[in-house]
Motif scaffolding. Structure first.
Motif, PDB file in Angstrom:
ATOM      1  N   LEU A  25     -52.959   7.262 -23.226  1.00  7.84           N
ATOM      2  CA  LEU A  25     -54.410   7.245 -23.074  1.00  7.84           C
ATOM      3  C   LEU A  25     -55.020   8.608 -23.387  1.00  7.84           C
ATOM      4  N   LYS A  26     -54.264   9.673 -23.112  1.00  9.16           N
ATOM      5  CA  LYS A  26     -54.727  11.033 -23.431  1.00  9.16           C
ATOM      6  C   LYS A  26     -54.945  11.220 -24.929  1.00  9.16           C
ATOM      7  N   GLU A  27     -54.252  10.454 -25.743  1.00  7.31           N
ATOM      8  CA  GLU A  27     -54.429  10.542 -27.189  1.00  7.31           C
ATOM      9  C   GLU A  27     -55.763   9.948 -27.620  1.00  7.31           C
ATOM     10  N   GLU A  28     -56.350   9.081 -26.781  1.00  2.63           N
ATOM     11  CA  GLU A  28     -57.620   8.433 -27.083  1.00  2.63           C
ATOM     12  C   GLU A  28     -58.809   9.134 -26.428  1.00  2.63           C
ATOM     13  N   LEU A  29     -58.605   9.656 -25.237  1.00  7.13           N
ATOM     14  CA  LEU A  29     -59.701  10.214 -24.438  1.00  7.13           C
ATOM     15  C   LEU A  29     -59.391  11.652 -24.029  1.00  7.13           C
ATOM     16  N   PRO A  30     -60.437  12.477 -23.932  1.00  8.42           N
ATOM     17  CA  PRO A  30     -60.209  13.883 -23.557  1.00  8.42           C
ATOM     18  C   PRO A  30     -60.096  14.068 -22.043  1.00  8.42           C
ATOM     19  N   PHE A  31     -58.882  14.262 -21.558  1.00  5.00           N
ATOM     20  CA  PHE A  31     -58.678  14.588 -20.150  1.00  5.00           C
ATOM     21  C   PHE A  31     -57.364  15.329 -19.980  1.00  5.00           C
ATOM     22  N   GLU A  32     -57.309  16.107 -18.917  1.00  2.00           N
ATOM     23  CA  GLU A  32     -56.071  16.783 -18.539  1.00  2.00           C
ATOM     24  C   GLU A  32     -55.344  15.886 -17.549  1.00  2.00           C
ATOM     25  N   LEU A  33     -54.025  15.920 -17.599  1.00  2.00           N
ATOM     26  CA  LEU A  33     -53.231  15.087 -16.706  1.00  2.00           C
ATOM     27  C   LEU A  33     -52.248  15.952 -15.931  1.00  2.00           C
ATOM     28  N   SER A  34     -52.202  15.731 -14.637  1.00  2.00           N
ATOM     29  CA  SER A  34     -51.160  16.368 -13.836  1.00  2.00           C
ATOM     30  C   SER A  34     -50.495  15.292 -12.988  1.00  2.00           C
ATOM     31  N   VAL A  35     -49.214  15.482 -12.744  1.00  2.00           N
ATOM     32  CA  VAL A  35     -48.430  14.544 -11.941  1.00  2.00           C
ATOM     33  C   VAL A  35     -48.038  15.255 -10.658  1.00  2.00           C
ATOM     34  N   VAL A  36     -48.335  14.623  -9.524  1.00  2.63           N
ATOM     35  CA  VAL A  36     -48.088  15.219  -8.217  1.00  2.63           C
ATOM     36  C   VAL A  36     -47.096  14.349  -7.454  1.00  2.63           C
ATOM     37  N   ASP A  37     -46.019  14.970  -6.984  1.00 10.34           N
ATOM     38  CA  ASP A  37     -45.011  14.283  -6.179  1.00 10.34           C
ATOM     39  C   ASP A  37     -45.516  14.216  -4.739  1.00 10.34           C
ATOM     40  N   ILE A  38     -45.764  12.996  -4.256  1.00  5.91           N
ATOM     41  CA  ILE A  38     -46.321  12.842  -2.903  1.00  5.91           C
ATOM     42  C   ILE A  38     -45.358  13.307  -1.817  1.00  5.91           C
ATOM     43  N   TYR A  39     -44.071  13.395  -2.135  1.00  4.49           N
ATOM     44  CA  TYR A  39     -43.093  13.822  -1.134  1.00  4.49           C
ATOM     45  C   TYR A  39     -43.117  15.326  -0.905  1.00  4.49           C
ATOM     46  N   LYS A  40     -43.940  16.042  -1.653  1.00  3.11           N
ATOM     47  CA  LYS A  40     -44.078  17.483  -1.447  1.00  3.11           C
ATOM     48  C   LYS A  40     -45.310  17.825  -0.619  1.00  3.11           C
ATOM     49  N   ASP A  41     -46.027  16.805  -0.141  1.00  2.00           N
ATOM     50  CA  ASP A  41     -47.243  17.013   0.655  1.00  2.00           C
ATOM     51  C   ASP A  41     -47.329  15.888   1.684  1.00  2.00           C
ATOM     52  N   ASP A  42     -47.220  16.228   2.963  1.00  2.00           N
ATOM     53  CA  ASP A  42     -47.214  15.212   4.020  1.00  2.00           C
ATOM     54  C   ASP A  42     -48.471  14.356   4.029  1.00  2.00           C
ATOM     55  N   ASP A  43     -49.640  14.956   3.772  1.00  2.00           N
ATOM     56  CA  ASP A  43     -50.883  14.186   3.765  1.00  2.00           C
ATOM     57  C   ASP A  43     -50.885  13.156   2.633  1.00  2.00           C
ATOM     58  N   LEU A  44     -50.436  13.580   1.458  1.00  2.00           N
ATOM     59  CA  LEU A  44     -50.370  12.649   0.328  1.00  2.00           C
ATOM     60  C   LEU A  44     -49.346  11.549   0.590  1.00  2.00           C
ATOM     61  N   LEU A  45     -48.242  11.899   1.223  1.00  2.00           N
ATOM     62  CA  LEU A  45     -47.220  10.908   1.543  1.00  2.00           C
ATOM     63  C   LEU A  45     -47.782   9.836   2.472  1.00  2.00           C
ATOM     64  N   LEU A  46     -48.494  10.256   3.499  1.00  2.00           N
ATOM     65  CA  LEU A  46     -49.099   9.297   4.424  1.00  2.00           C
ATOM     66  C   LEU A  46     -50.130   8.412   3.723  1.00  2.00           C
ATOM     67  N   LYS A  47     -50.910   9.011   2.846  1.00  2.00           N
ATOM     68  CA  LYS A  47     -52.001   8.286   2.189  1.00  2.00           C
ATOM     69  C   LYS A  47     -51.494   7.308   1.125  1.00  2.00           C
TER      70      LYS A  47
END
Length: 85
Positions: A25-47
């Motif tokens: 999709l990045k090849e079609e639309l202009p956006f930056e992408l980041s991937v976040v591992d939820i197991y490295k943040d307790d709040d993200l893991l819960l959510k």
């Protein structure tokens, strides 16, 4: 430029598939992408523990979840186009 975040975890085939789709999709639309591992943040893991993968975009109002689970390229494309204007 828009910033899309994909919340993910290791050894997750759905996450791998979702990241590949977002890269395409990045090849079609202009956006930056980041991937976040939820197991490295307790709040993200819960959510997001049972929702991953989750694709979200950072907007002026905060984080907006675009899609989760089996990510839909069309649904994400449509919403990003609305945001881009």
């Amino acid at each position: 430029m828009l910033h899309v975040v994909m919340y993910s975890k290791e050894q997750c085939p759905l996450c791998d598939k979702g990241e590949q789709m977002l890269q395409e999709l990045k090849e079609e639309l202009p956006f930056e992408l980041s991937v976040v591992d939820i197991y490295k943040d307790d709040d993200l893991l819960l959510k997001y523990q049972i929702m991953i993968p989750v694709a979200a975009v950072e907007t002026e109002e905060g984080i907006e979840e675009l899609n989760y689970g089996q990510l839909s390229k069309e649904k994400i494309r449509k919403r990003l186009l609305q945001i881009i204007g």
